[in-house]
Design an enzyme around this catalytic site. Structure first.
Site, PDB file in Angstrom:
ATOM      1  N   TYR A   1       0.747  -1.193   0.288  1.00 12.66           N
ATOM      2  CA  TYR A   1       0.229   0.180   0.223  1.00 12.66           C
ATOM      3  C   TYR A   1       0.901   1.163   0.224  1.00 12.66           C
ATOM      4  O   TYR A   1       0.460   2.166   0.152  1.00 12.66           O
ATOM      5  CB  TYR A   1      -0.693  -0.027   0.996  1.00 12.66           C
TER       6      TYR A   1
ATOM      7  N   HIS B   1      -0.405 -12.029   1.292  1.00  8.74           N
ATOM      8  CA  HIS B   1      -0.715 -11.008   0.605  1.00  8.74           C
ATOM      9  C   HIS B   1      -1.790 -11.527  -0.285  1.00  8.74           C
ATOM     10  O   HIS B   1      -3.187 -11.305  -1.190  1.00  8.74           O
ATOM     11  CB  HIS B   1      -0.400  -9.552   0.170  1.00  8.74           C
TER      12      HIS B   1
END
Length: 316
Positions: free
Chosen positions: A49, A111
């Site tokens: 992110y 992830h």
């Protein structure tokens, strides 16, 4: 109504958390501070992110103000699949820990299940624009992550975007030391994930729902895509309870014992998204919302569709 889900490690994971995907670095710091002030204790982060430094600043400021103690917080981050090799995994984890300014994480997730070629790019590509994969698999990455648990740097491990075949392979891995405690997946009334949730819960694995509002701000959004927040039936249920559509969409997960991480950088919405413990959807309303399923995904990661291990080829 419990405000947390008990993990297989006996840790308590707050059932509502703040999502930080797509939160711009210049806004995410204030968002995290507003969330902690509003009563959030669970913050969902990730290396990919590119905003963990600001999240860390916010957490530290709130701890310094004595608004919250570190042990009251539940901080999650994720390993990106370009870093599955043990040496790179340790470096990526260290960067996350340093950026977040913490000495441990409550939960560390893989992830995405497909290994990608190491390097600076999140999506490494060849000259033809094809994604470059890595021979290192999530099973090897898991071993490196288990070492972090053994060193006291991480309290628990989990996965994200895994289908049940991939979870099964992980659970059957020879020498598995630490089982995954959660699978974080896209979930909302247009993608209800009933079979996957049932499977995970049957294995003692909790489920965390990302994009619970349908991710209207995602980069790939098209005008013709369905809008959950504007769905007339959701609006009708919300009006009946004197709540917003977003609150109904969040409450829907809580009543399925699914952790939910709505993202917002707007203080009023951040507050609204956690005001979901003072009403109850009826069985009939829950059944109505579940009937909206159309297996529609907001987040497909299309770059990786034609690669091995693409998680969404399986039914669940």
């Amino acid at each position: 109504m419990a405000t947390f889900v008990e993990l297989s490690t006996k840790a308590k994971m707050p059932i509502v958390g703040l999502g930080t995907w797509k939160s711009p670095p210049n806004q995410v710091k204030e968002a995290v501070k507003a969330a902690i002030d509003a009563g959030y204790r669970h913050i969902d982060c990730a290396y990919a992110y590119c905003n963990e430094n600001e999240v860390g600043e916010a957490i530290q400021e709130k701890i310094k103000e004595k608004a919250v103690q570190r042990e009251d917080l539940f901080i999650v981050s994720k390993l990106w699949p370009t870093c599955f090799e043990k040496k790179l995994l340790k470096e990526a984890f260290q960067k996350t820990l340093t950026d977040l300014k913490l000495d441990y994480l409550d939960l560390y997730l893989i992830h995405w299940p497909q290994g990608l070629q190491p390097g600076k790019e999140l999506f490494p590509k060849d000259d033809q624009g094809r994604i470059l994969t890595s021979k290192t698999t999530f099973l090897e990455a898991w071993e490196g992550m288990e070492e972090l648990v053994d060193q006291g740097l991480v309290k628990a491990l989990g996965v994200s975007n895994f289908n049940h075949f991939q979870i099964e392979r992980l659970l059957n891995k020879p020498g598995l030391k630490h089982k995954p405690v959660t699978n974080q997946v896209e979930c909302h009334p247009y993608l209800t994930q009933e079979k996957l949730i049932q499977y995970c819960h049957s294995k003692g694995i909790s489920v965390t729902a990302y994009s619970p509002l349908g991710s209207p701000d995602r980069p790939s959004a098209k005008p013709e895509d369905p809008s959950l927040l504007e769905d007339p039936k959701i609006k009708e249920i919300a009006a009946k309870h004197e709540k917003t559509s977003a609150q109904v969409l969040i409450r829907f997960h809580i009543q399925r014992n699914v952790v939910v991480i709505p993202k917002s950088v707007t203080p009023s919405r951040i507050q609204e998204n956690i005001q979901v413990f003072d009403f109850q959807l009826s069985d009939e309303e829950m059944a109505t919302i579940l009937s909206f399923n159309r297996n529609w995904r907001a987040c497909l990661l299309p770059e990786t569709v034609n690669m091995e291990e693409y998680p969404y080829d399986a039914e669940y």
